[in-house]
Write a protein that holds these residues in place. Structure first.
Motif, PDB file in Angstrom:
ATOM      1  N   GLU A   1     -17.727 -38.467 -13.686  1.00 22.37           N
ATOM      2  CA  GLU A   1     -16.452 -38.330 -14.401  1.00 22.37           C
ATOM      3  C   GLU A   1     -15.836 -39.716 -14.571  1.00 22.37           C
ATOM      4  N   GLN A   2     -15.337 -39.991 -15.777  1.00 21.01           N
ATOM      5  CA  GLN A   2     -14.747 -41.307 -16.045  1.00 21.01           C
ATOM      6  C   GLN A   2     -13.529 -41.110 -16.928  1.00 21.01           C
ATOM      7  N   THR A   3     -12.276 -41.379 -16.485  1.00 19.47           N
ATOM      8  CA  THR A   3     -12.002 -41.855 -15.157  1.00 19.47           C
ATOM      9  C   THR A   3     -12.260 -40.748 -14.131  1.00 19.47           C
ATOM     10  N   HIS A   4     -12.516 -41.183 -12.907  1.00 21.34           N
ATOM     11  CA  HIS A   4     -12.903 -40.278 -11.848  1.00 21.34           C
ATOM     12  C   HIS A   4     -11.670 -39.597 -11.256  1.00 21.34           C
ATOM     13  N   ASP A   5     -11.721 -38.269 -11.173  1.00 18.29           N
ATOM     14  CA  ASP A   5     -10.676 -37.442 -10.559  1.00 18.29           C
ATOM     15  C   ASP A   5      -9.415 -37.406 -11.427  1.00 18.29           C
ATOM     16  N   LEU A   6      -9.238 -36.269 -12.078  1.00 21.38           N
ATOM     17  CA  LEU A   6      -8.123 -36.151 -13.022  1.00 21.38           C
ATOM     18  C   LEU A   6      -6.758 -36.208 -12.357  1.00 21.38           C
ATOM     19  N   ASN A   7      -6.710 -36.249 -11.023  1.00 25.99           N
ATOM     20  CA  ASN A   7      -5.434 -36.447 -10.350  1.00 25.99           C
ATOM     21  C   ASN A   7      -5.268 -37.868  -9.828  1.00 25.99           C
ATOM     22  N   ARG A   8      -6.247 -38.716 -10.097  1.00 25.03           N
ATOM     23  CA  ARG A   8      -6.168 -40.107  -9.622  1.00 25.03           C
ATOM     24  C   ARG A   8      -6.532 -41.146 -10.680  1.00 25.03           C
ATOM     25  N   GLY A   9      -7.430 -40.789 -11.596  1.00 25.12           N
ATOM     26  CA  GLY A   9      -7.747 -41.703 -12.698  1.00 25.12           C
ATOM     27  C   GLY A   9      -8.406 -42.997 -12.277  1.00 25.12           C
ATOM     28  N   ILE A  10      -9.400 -42.903 -11.418  1.00 24.43           N
ATOM     29  CA  ILE A  10     -10.079 -44.108 -10.930  1.00 24.43           C
ATOM     30  C   ILE A  10     -11.167 -44.537 -11.908  1.00 24.43           C
ATOM     31  N   ALA A  11     -11.182 -45.818 -12.218  1.00 26.64           N
ATOM     32  CA  ALA A  11     -12.200 -46.349 -13.143  1.00 26.64           C
ATOM     33  C   ALA A  11     -13.429 -46.740 -12.324  1.00 26.64           C
ATOM     34  N   ILE A  12     -14.538 -46.065 -12.554  1.00 24.87           N
ATOM     35  CA  ILE A  12     -15.771 -46.395 -11.824  1.00 24.87           C
ATOM     36  C   ILE A  12     -16.399 -47.628 -12.471  1.00 24.87           C
ATOM     37  N   PRO A  13     -16.606 -48.697 -11.688  1.00 27.01           N
ATOM     38  CA  PRO A  13     -17.157 -49.920 -12.279  1.00 27.01           C
ATOM     39  C   PRO A  13     -18.566 -49.728 -12.818  1.00 27.01           C
ATOM     40  N   ARG A  14     -18.902 -50.549 -13.784  1.00 30.73           N
ATOM     41  CA  ARG A  14     -20.196 -50.436 -14.454  1.00 30.73           C
ATOM     42  C   ARG A  14     -21.355 -50.568 -13.467  1.00 30.73           C
ATOM     43  N   SER A  15     -21.232 -51.490 -12.525  1.00 37.65           N
ATOM     44  CA  SER A  15     -22.327 -51.719 -11.577  1.00 37.65           C
ATOM     45  C   SER A  15     -22.613 -50.453 -10.754  1.00 37.65           C
ATOM     46  N   HIS A  16     -21.561 -49.724 -10.407  1.00 36.73           N
ATOM     47  CA  HIS A  16     -21.761 -48.500  -9.624  1.00 36.73           C
ATOM     48  C   HIS A  16     -22.392 -47.399 -10.486  1.00 36.73           C
ATOM     49  N   ILE A  17     -21.970 -47.330 -11.740  1.00 38.42           N
ATOM     50  CA  ILE A  17     -22.580 -46.339 -12.647  1.00 38.42           C
ATOM     51  C   ILE A  17     -24.070 -46.633 -12.787  1.00 38.42           C
ATOM     52  N   GLN A  18     -24.388 -47.928 -12.940  1.00 35.42           N
ATOM     53  CA  GLN A  18     -25.802 -48.315 -13.068  1.00 35.42           C
ATOM     54  C   GLN A  18     -26.591 -47.897 -11.835  1.00 35.42           C
ATOM     55  N   GLU A  19     -25.970 -48.125 -10.673  1.00 34.29           N
ATOM     56  CA  GLU A  19     -26.633 -47.798  -9.405  1.00 34.29           C
ATOM     57  C   GLU A  19     -26.894 -46.275  -9.306  1.00 34.29           C
ATOM     58  N   ILE A  20     -25.884 -45.490  -9.661  1.00 34.64           N
ATOM     59  CA  ILE A  20     -26.031 -44.028  -9.589  1.00 34.64           C
ATOM     60  C   ILE A  20     -27.087 -43.559 -10.604  1.00 34.64           C
ATOM     61  N   CYS A  21     -27.031 -44.123 -11.800  1.00 39.00           N
ATOM     62  CA  CYS A  21     -27.960 -43.689 -12.849  1.00 39.00           C
ATOM     63  C   CYS A  21     -29.398 -44.066 -12.493  1.00 39.00           C
ATOM     64  N   ARG A  22     -29.569 -45.254 -11.902  1.00 31.13           N
ATOM     65  CA  ARG A  22     -30.911 -45.656 -11.484  1.00 31.13           C
ATOM     66  C   ARG A  22     -31.441 -44.652 -10.455  1.00 31.13           C
ATOM     67  N   PHE A  23     -30.577 -44.310  -9.517  1.00 33.28           N
ATOM     68  CA  PHE A  23     -30.940 -43.334  -8.497  1.00 33.28           C
ATOM     69  C   PHE A  23     -31.296 -41.994  -9.156  1.00 33.28           C
ATOM     70  N   ALA A  24     -30.480 -41.576 -10.109  1.00 31.33           N
ATOM     71  CA  ALA A  24     -30.712 -40.296 -10.789  1.00 31.33           C
ATOM     72  C   ALA A  24     -32.070 -40.311 -11.493  1.00 31.33           C
ATOM     73  N   LYS A  25     -32.303 -41.366 -12.260  1.00 28.12           N
ATOM     74  CA  LYS A  25     -33.565 -41.453 -13.013  1.00 28.12           C
ATOM     75  C   LYS A  25     -34.769 -41.440 -12.070  1.00 28.12           C
ATOM     76  N   ASN A  26     -34.651 -42.200 -10.969  1.00 27.11           N
ATOM     77  CA  ASN A  26     -35.757 -42.238  -9.992  1.00 27.11           C
ATOM     78  C   ASN A  26     -36.043 -40.874  -9.385  1.00 27.11           C
ATOM     79  N   ASN A  27     -35.026 -40.008  -9.409  1.00 26.79           N
ATOM     80  CA  ASN A  27     -35.195 -38.687  -8.833  1.00 26.79           C
ATOM     81  C   ASN A  27     -35.331 -37.598  -9.902  1.00 26.79           C
ATOM     82  N   GLY A  28     -35.596 -38.005 -11.101  1.00 30.70           N
ATOM     83  CA  GLY A  28     -35.840 -37.045 -12.185  1.00 30.70           C
ATOM     84  C   GLY A  28     -34.611 -36.292 -12.658  1.00 30.70           C
ATOM     85  N   LEU A  29     -33.420 -36.845 -12.405  1.00 29.06           N
ATOM     86  CA  LEU A  29     -32.198 -36.168 -12.846  1.00 29.06           C
ATOM     87  C   LEU A  29     -31.709 -36.768 -14.156  1.00 29.06           C
ATOM     88  N   LYS A  30     -31.175 -35.915 -15.014  1.00 28.42           N
ATOM     89  CA  LYS A  30     -30.464 -36.414 -16.184  1.00 28.42           C
ATOM     90  C   LYS A  30     -29.017 -36.702 -15.776  1.00 28.42           C
TER      91      LYS A  30
END
Ligand SMILES: *Cc1c(COP(=O)(O)O)cnc(C)c1O
Length: 348
Positions: free
Chosen positions: A138-167
């Protein structure tokens, strides 16, 4: 009519004069037949902005989320969502009923995903197990807080997802707010996602609409899923016209909303409310009534008597969201009124 300072949500924003004018004069056709030029222009413009192949204009963020999940996984799969997410809380159990998937709900504090926890939620298809096939951010993260997830963290999560066969799907209802807060383009923030949704009807001030962007194959499937849900529409260009104006002239303006939110957060902190100023990165302020003996309902009722609207989100928690129809001077008025309430002990 009495004017309220309405801080309940950025969905209350009304369309601008230019939006109304371009809606009036929009060239339209039957969009289900692929003949609405204004809708097509909006979809192409959004896709361009995100550097994706295609876009799809939908009636709401909720529909965009359901359509994205229907597109990216099969009924019977498991889908990872975070606990506070819109998908998990505010979509009438669409995940279960419409998509037929099983949510795997993860606690994600401050927008920071713990990959070691995530790892335990990934299941392979087996005689007793359903495969985990999709991760929703979710971006921004948490509709009661509106946290901006940095690009580097998104990349890290997506790399992890791809390595585990997740879309990966990004529910980017407020991704433009994140983009402004992080000084990143929406294209880089959505780079690794299979599909990304964003709302036109929040800070961007359109009357209606959300857009899904992604690869042309995924968007073609999404278009059929939208049709299945009854979301195919005809002269949608009337609404798309407002979206074109929004993408042209409402994005940069979001920075002001963030400044207003920060002013409000700092002021409330001085009054003794529980505020995480560091987490107030965009237009959402999460307020813990903490030391005050009032509860959220009473607090909001007292504010409403002073023509200020806020949203109770828990027993002691209140949310405020700034947007284009809140002026800088409104922020001062809100702080003044709350300060008066505190001093007169009306909310104690
Ligand atoms: C608002 C919102 C939605 C849903 O949008 P609607 O247009 O209200 O259906 C989805 N996700 C998030 C994070 C939101 O804030």
């Amino acid at each position: 009519m009495k004017r309220f300072i309405d801080l309940r949500s950025d969905t209350v924003t009304t369309p601008t004069e230019r939006m109304r004018r371009s809606m009036y004069s929009a060239i339209v056709g039957d969009d289900v037949l692929g003949e609405d030029p204004t809708t097509q222009e909006l979809e192409a413009k959004a896709a361009d902005l995100f550097r994706k192949e295609a876009g799809l204009f939908l009636a709401s963020g909720t529909m965009a989320n359901q359509v994205a999940i229907l597109t990216l996984c099969n009924s019977g799969d498991q889908v990872i969502v975070h606990r506070q997410s819109h998908i998990n809380n505010l979509e009438c159990a669409g995940l279960a009923t419409i998509c037929g998937v099983q949510p795997r709900v993860i606690d994600v504090s401050g927008g920071c995903w713990d990959l070691s926890i995530l790892e335990k939620e990934i299941y392979q298809s087996g005689i007793q197990t359903a495969p985990t096939t999709l991760l929703c951010l979710e971006q921004t993260h948490d509709l009661n807080r509106g946290i901006a997830i940095p690009r580097s963290h998104i990349q890290e999560i997506c790399r992890f997802a791809k390595n585990n066969g997740l879309k990966v799907f990004i529910d980017g209802a407020r991704i433009f707010n994140a983009s402004i807060a992080l000084h990143e383009t929406v294209a880089t923030l959505a780079e690794d996602a299979d599909l990304t949704a964003f709302c036109l009807s929040k800070g961007l001030a359109c009357p209606v609409g959300s857009i899904l962007v992604g690869g042309s194959q995924e968007v073609a499937i999404a278009r059929r899923m939208r049709q299945r849900l009854g979301g195919g529409w005809r002269q949608a260009g009337i609404l798309a016209a407002a979206g074109l104006v929004a993408l042209d002239e409402m994005v940069e303006r979001l920075a002001e909303d963030h400044q207003k939110a920060l002013l409000l957060a700092e002021g409330l902190l001085k009054l003794g409310f529980g505020i995480n100023v560091k987490q107030t990165q965009t237009n959402i302020i999460h307020i813990d009534l903490g030391i005050y003996e009032t509860n959220a309902q009473t607090f909001c009722k007292k504010l409403a008597e002073q023509s200020i609207l806020a949203k109770p989100i828990g027993n002691k928690e209140v949310r405020m969201i700034t947007h284009k129809d809140i002026k800088f001077e409104d922020i001062n008025n809100v702080l003044e009124e709350i300060s008066k309430l505190c001093m007169s002990k009306k909310i104690l």
